[in-house]
Motif scaffolding. Structure first.
Motif, short mmCIF file in Angstrom:
data_model
loop_
_atom_site.label_atom_id
_atom_site.label_comp_id
_atom_site.label_asym_id
_atom_site.label_seq_id
_atom_site.Cartn_x
_atom_site.Cartn_y
_atom_site.Cartn_z
N ARG A 87 0.86 -1.20 0.00
CA ARG A 87 0.00 0.00 0.00
C ARG A 87 0.89 1.24 0.00
O ARG A 87 1.86 1.31 0.77
N VAL A 88 0.58 2.19 -0.88
CA VAL A 88 1.33 3.46 -0.89
C VAL A 88 0.34 4.62 -0.82
O VAL A 88 -0.73 4.57 -1.42
N LEU A 89 0.70 5.64 -0.05
CA LEU A 89 -0.16 6.80 0.12
C LEU A 89 0.34 7.91 -0.82
O LEU A 89 1.49 8.32 -0.73
N MET A 90 -0.55 8.35 -1.74
CA MET A 90 -0.14 9.37 -2.70
C MET A 90 -1.08 10.57 -2.54
O MET A 90 -2.13 10.44 -1.91
N PHE A 91 -0.71 11.71 -3.09
CA PHE A 91 -1.56 12.90 -2.91
C PHE A 91 -1.82 13.57 -4.25
O PHE A 91 -0.88 13.89 -4.99
N GLU A 92 -3.10 13.79 -4.54
CA GLU A 92 -3.47 14.35 -5.86
C GLU A 92 -3.29 15.86 -5.90
O GLU A 92 -4.19 16.61 -5.52
N THR A 93 -2.13 16.29 -6.39
CA THR A 93 -1.90 17.73 -6.54
C THR A 93 -2.13 18.18 -7.98
O THR A 93 -2.20 19.38 -8.24
N ALA A 128 -0.41 18.24 4.44
CA ALA A 128 0.35 17.31 5.31
C ALA A 128 -0.53 16.79 6.45
O ALA A 128 -0.35 15.64 6.90
N ASP A 129 -1.49 17.59 6.90
CA ASP A 129 -2.34 17.12 8.03
C ASP A 129 -3.18 15.91 7.61
O ASP A 129 -3.44 15.00 8.41
N MET A 130 -3.59 15.86 6.33
CA MET A 130 -4.37 14.70 5.87
C MET A 130 -3.49 13.44 5.87
O MET A 130 -3.94 12.34 6.19
N ILE A 131 -2.23 13.64 5.50
CA ILE A 131 -1.29 12.50 5.49
C ILE A 131 -1.07 12.02 6.93
O ILE A 131 -1.11 10.81 7.21
N GLU A 132 -0.91 12.98 7.84
CA GLU A 132 -0.68 12.60 9.25
C GLU A 132 -1.87 11.81 9.80
O GLU A 132 -1.70 10.76 10.42
N GLU A 137 -4.04 6.45 11.54
CA GLU A 137 -5.06 5.37 11.51
C GLU A 137 -4.41 4.01 11.17
O GLU A 137 -4.95 2.97 11.49
N ASP A 138 -3.28 4.07 10.49
CA ASP A 138 -2.65 2.84 9.99
C ASP A 138 -1.73 2.24 11.08
O ASP A 138 -0.51 2.18 10.92
N SER A 139 -2.38 1.80 12.14
CA SER A 139 -1.58 1.35 13.29
C SER A 139 -0.79 0.07 12.96
O SER A 139 0.25 -0.20 13.55
N ILE A 161 7.57 20.02 1.53
CA ILE A 161 8.01 18.64 1.79
C ILE A 161 8.45 18.46 3.24
O ILE A 161 8.24 17.40 3.84
N ALA A 162 9.02 19.51 3.84
CA ALA A 162 9.41 19.41 5.26
C ALA A 162 8.17 19.12 6.10
O ALA A 162 8.23 18.36 7.08
N ALA A 163 7.02 19.71 5.72
CA ALA A 163 5.78 19.48 6.48
C ALA A 163 5.32 18.03 6.33
O ALA A 163 4.78 17.43 7.27
N VAL A 164 5.54 17.44 5.15
CA VAL A 164 5.18 16.03 4.95
C VAL A 164 6.07 15.15 5.84
O VAL A 164 5.60 14.21 6.49
N ARG A 165 7.34 15.48 5.90
CA ARG A 165 8.26 14.73 6.79
C ARG A 165 7.78 14.82 8.24
O ARG A 165 7.72 13.82 8.95
N ARG A 166 7.40 16.04 8.66
CA ARG A 166 6.94 16.22 10.05
C ARG A 166 5.68 15.41 10.30
O ARG A 166 5.50 14.83 11.37
N ALA A 167 4.82 15.33 9.29
CA ALA A 167 3.56 14.56 9.43
C ALA A 167 3.87 13.08 9.64
O ALA A 167 3.26 12.42 10.49
#
Ligand code: PLP
Length: 402
Positions: A87-93, A128-132, A137-139, A161-167
């Motif tokens: 499973r990979v999490l991607m973001f539609e930009t 990034a908050d949606m990714i976090e 949820e993915d325990s 991208i720094a925000a994605v890393r923090r998430a």
């Protein structure tokens, strides 16, 4: 004989967001004779290019160079790190995020595509908050990688991208972070190590100012470790043999020798100028172009000023005006190529590239072509964007690094 010089006089204005105009200095470097890729001179070139390219990715780790377009480097990033069914999490930009998601499905991965509702995602950056939230949820840690596009070339949005890393860190999740900066590298700040990216994907034909034909994977030690367990089939793209041979400056197959001459020259140009200066130059061009768009009374595609792209600007058409008809008119009348609207943005906007071998006056000319073309197409403009941009550039000289 095929007629390759379509342009009657002067230089064509290649203002698409890549391939970007190639500086003469790079073209000259590429015109040197092709050498034996197993001979001693080549090893010295290989080592030099591999050393200098790390500086542009801001990494102390390895950078793999492929004789392929950016799409190949996307595939390399996925097949080296992942296994069938992962499973990979991607973001539609935008369009490129969509194409990468399609590739992940075709390779047998299970992408989950997050995004803002409707067309909003194509006018904003990665949230990034949606990714976090999703990673929290993915325990069971079934998500193996987060894949995002840094500079979405279809819209003109540069995500944080720094925000994605923090998430990812806030969710205490072990997923790898894979980032496409095919059009961001060497235009917008990018920090492979500083932002904890595991695989950075890039290409030659944008900020590096080269013709298309080589692409990159900057890889973290964690990504290399993952590649030892990853089960997706790979051969041409496999990092292990390339990294091994790169230690002495060679490749397991025939590399793109003349493009590597060009890359060597491009790296000298960028590093001599200083990366921070390169980024400031692109920010300033982007600000000048946005000043023109605002003065015309038109909208920029990116709705969030904190993620305006320094690489390109998407210009949204007024009601009833087809962006591709305007582009076609501008091409025919003024010998100027602009980027088309891709995917969901087709016909709604065109894209002005401000990267590669440009300067203030080539951009003023570009804006001149846009302004004339928009008027000829029946757009009611509020003012002269060309004059506004000229004033902007005159009032904002580029501070030179001391
Ligand atoms: N990703 C982004 C952000 C791009 O801009 C592009 C090309 O423009 C690609 C991927 C695909 O790269 P290529 O066309 O070099 O295969």
């Amino acid at each position: 004989m095929l007629k390759l010089d379509f342009h009657p006089s002067g230089r064509h204005f290649l203002q698409i967001p890549g391939p970007s105009p190639v500086p003469d200095r790079i073209l000259r470097a590429m015109s040197l004779p092709t050498i034996d890729h197993r001979g001693p001179e080549f090893g010295a070139l290989g080592l030099e290019v591999l050393r200098k390219v790390r500086e542009v990715f801001k990494t102390q780790q390895s950078v793999v160079i492929y004789p392929a377009s950016g799409t190949g480097a996307w595939e390399a990033a996925l097949v080296n790190t992942l296994s069938p069914g992962d499973r990979v999490l991607m973001f539609e930009t935008g369009h490129f995020a969509t194409l990468w998601e399609k590739m992940a499905r075709r390779l047998g991965l299970e992408p989950e595509f997050l995004g803002l509702p409707g067309y909003e995602g194509w006018r904003n950056g990665v949230q990034a908050d949606m990714i976090e939230r999703r990673l929290k949820e993915d325990s069971g840690h079934t998500i193996k990688a987060v894949c995002v596009v840094h500079n979405e070339t279809s819209t003109g949005v540069t995500s944080d991208i720094a925000a994605v890393r923090r998430a990812i860190d806030a969710a205490r999740h072990p997923a790898l972070l894979l980032v496409d900066t095919i059009s961001g590298l060497a235009c917008a700040d990018y920090q492979h190590d500083g932002w904890g990216v595991d695989v950075t994907i890039s290409g030659s034909q944008k900020g590096l100012m080269l013709p298309p034909g080589i692409s990159f994977n900057a890889v973290s030690d964690k990504a290399v470790e993952a590649s030892r367990r990853a089960q997706l089939p790979k051969s041409f793209w496999a990092w292990d043999e390339i990294l091994e041979m790169n230690k002495s400056g060679y490749w397991p197959y025939t590399p793109n020798t003349n493009l590597l001459y060009g890359l060597n020259e491009a790296l000298d140009m960028l590093l001599d100028e200083g990366l921070e200066q390169v980024f400031a130059r692109h920010q300033r061009w982007a600000a000048g172009v946005r000043t023109a768009v605002e003065c015309w009374g038109l909208e920029v595609q990116c709705q969030d000023p904190s993620v305006y792209s320094p690489v390109l600007t998407g210009v949204v058409m007024p009601e009833g005006i087809d962006a591709d008809a305007v582009r076609s008119l501008i091409y025919k009348r003024f010998d100027l190529s602009l980027g088309t609207g891709l995917g969901k943005a087709k016909g709604k906007m065109f894209r002005i590239g401000h990267l590669g071998d440009c300067n203030d006056l080539t951009l003023i000319a570009t804006l001149g072509g846009c302004e004339a073309g928009l008027k000829l197409s029946g757009a009611k403009l509020q003012g002269s964007g060309v004059l506004a941009a000229l004033d902007y550039f005159a009032a904002h000289p580029l501070a030179t690094a001391s």
